[in-house]
Design a protein around this motif. Structure first.
Motif, PDB file in Angstrom:
ATOM      1  N   ASN A   1      92.788 101.903  35.821  1.00 45.20           N
ATOM      2  CA  ASN A   1      92.626 103.239  35.983  1.00 45.20           C
ATOM      3  C   ASN A   1      94.081 103.764  36.586  1.00 45.20           C
ATOM      4  O   ASN A   1      94.327 103.101  37.618  1.00 45.20           O
TER       5      ASN A   1
ATOM      6  N   TYR B   1      86.782 105.383  40.392  1.00 39.93           N
ATOM      7  CA  TYR B   1      87.883 105.831  40.604  1.00 39.93           C
ATOM      8  C   TYR B   1      88.746 104.425  40.414  1.00 39.93           C
ATOM      9  O   TYR B   1      89.884 104.434  39.803  1.00 39.93           O
TER      10      TYR B   1
ATOM     11  N   THR C   1      92.391 111.537  39.508  1.00 36.10           N
ATOM     12  CA  THR C   1      92.607 110.965  38.292  1.00 36.10           C
ATOM     13  C   THR C   1      93.173 111.824  37.303  1.00 36.10           C
ATOM     14  O   THR C   1      92.800 112.650  36.539  1.00 36.10           O
TER      15      THR C   1
ATOM     16  N   THR D   1      92.345 110.640  32.373  1.00 38.21           N
ATOM     17  CA  THR D   1      90.934 109.757  32.021  1.00 38.21           C
ATOM     18  C   THR D   1      91.193 109.382  30.888  1.00 38.21           C
ATOM     19  O   THR D   1      91.423 110.092  29.619  1.00 38.21           O
ATOM     20  N   TYR D   2      90.712 107.773  30.669  1.00 35.73           N
ATOM     21  CA  TYR D   2      90.774 107.273  29.534  1.00 35.73           C
ATOM     22  C   TYR D   2      89.760 107.674  28.524  1.00 35.73           C
ATOM     23  O   TYR D   2      88.438 108.040  29.041  1.00 35.73           O
TER      24      TYR D   2
END
Length: 227
Positions: free
Chosen positions: A53, A48, A75, A78-79
């Motif tokens: 992020n 995380y 999250t 999310t990339y």
């Protein structure tokens, strides 16, 4: 008291055998440091808190306390490319280091937060742009209060201390001559000598942010980008 906010991770360091201290730039609370207990013992727990992020946080916040606590973390984004693309991940580490030196205020700045999040999402979702980090730093300077004065951009010198173009060199040594590509960079136009322009911009940041210093990841970035 509890507060819910989005945040962008800037850095993390190990703390004891199982914990980390994580610096996060939040939408509602500005820059905060969080002690995250036991996260290094949990499988994937520290994932995380990787630099840049984007997180949804429920935090316990107490004014004037150096280390805050996180109650819940998610999250929301999310990339899909940054962690897996060598060039993008190198740019991301560079930007995380720059932001760690720029963002110091412990107060809400929604406009700045939105700029950061939107820029990172765009970077992740778009094809790789070898000039993204330069465009980002130029735009960021406007949120930090020292965007260059573009009046008289046809003049031959740019004064790095006063942030303006001038007819003559000033008494100090901090100026740029041959400003054509620098002006192009400020106008977010394509440039050829990215290495030199980045050096100018980082010097500009050094002169306007106390303690900015040297960016260690710059050499790695330039090596990867082969500029």
């Amino acid at each position: 008291m509890y507060s819910q906010t989005k945040g962008i991770v800037l850095s993390n360091v190990k703390y004891s055998e199982s914990s980390i201290i994580c610096k996060v730039y939040t939408a509602k609370l500005g820059l905060q440091s969080y002690l995250v207990n036991g996260v290094r013992k949990k499988k994937g727990g520290s994932a995380y808190y990787q630099p840049l992020n984007i997180l949804d946080l429920m935090v316990y916040h107490k004014n004037n306390k150096q280390l805050q606590r996180i109650k819940e973390v998610k999250t929301p984004i999310t990339y899909s490319s940054i962690p897996f693309h060598v060039l993008k991940s190198s740019v991301a580490l560079f930007l995380a280091e720059v932001l760690s030196k720029c963002l110091k205020e412990e107060e809400e700045n929604q406009d700045l937060y939105r700029f950061l999040e939107n820029s990172l999402v765009e970077f992740d979702q778009s094809d790789f742009d070898s000039q993204f980090h330069i465009r980002f730093l130029v735009a960021l300077s406007s949120y930090l209060g020292f965007y260059p004065n573009m009046e008289n951009a046809n003049l031959p010198y740019f004064d790095l201390i006063n942030g303006c173009f001038s007819e003559d060199k000033n008494e100090h040594k901090y100026y740029i001559s041959n400003t054509t590509e620098f002006v192009s960079a400020l106008n977010l136009e394509p440039i050829h000598n990215k290495k030199r322009i980045l050096e100018y911009i980082l010097e500009y940041y050094q002169l306007h942010i106390d303690g900015f210093g040297r960016i260690k990841s710059k050499d790695v970035l330039e090596s990867v980008l082969k500029v």
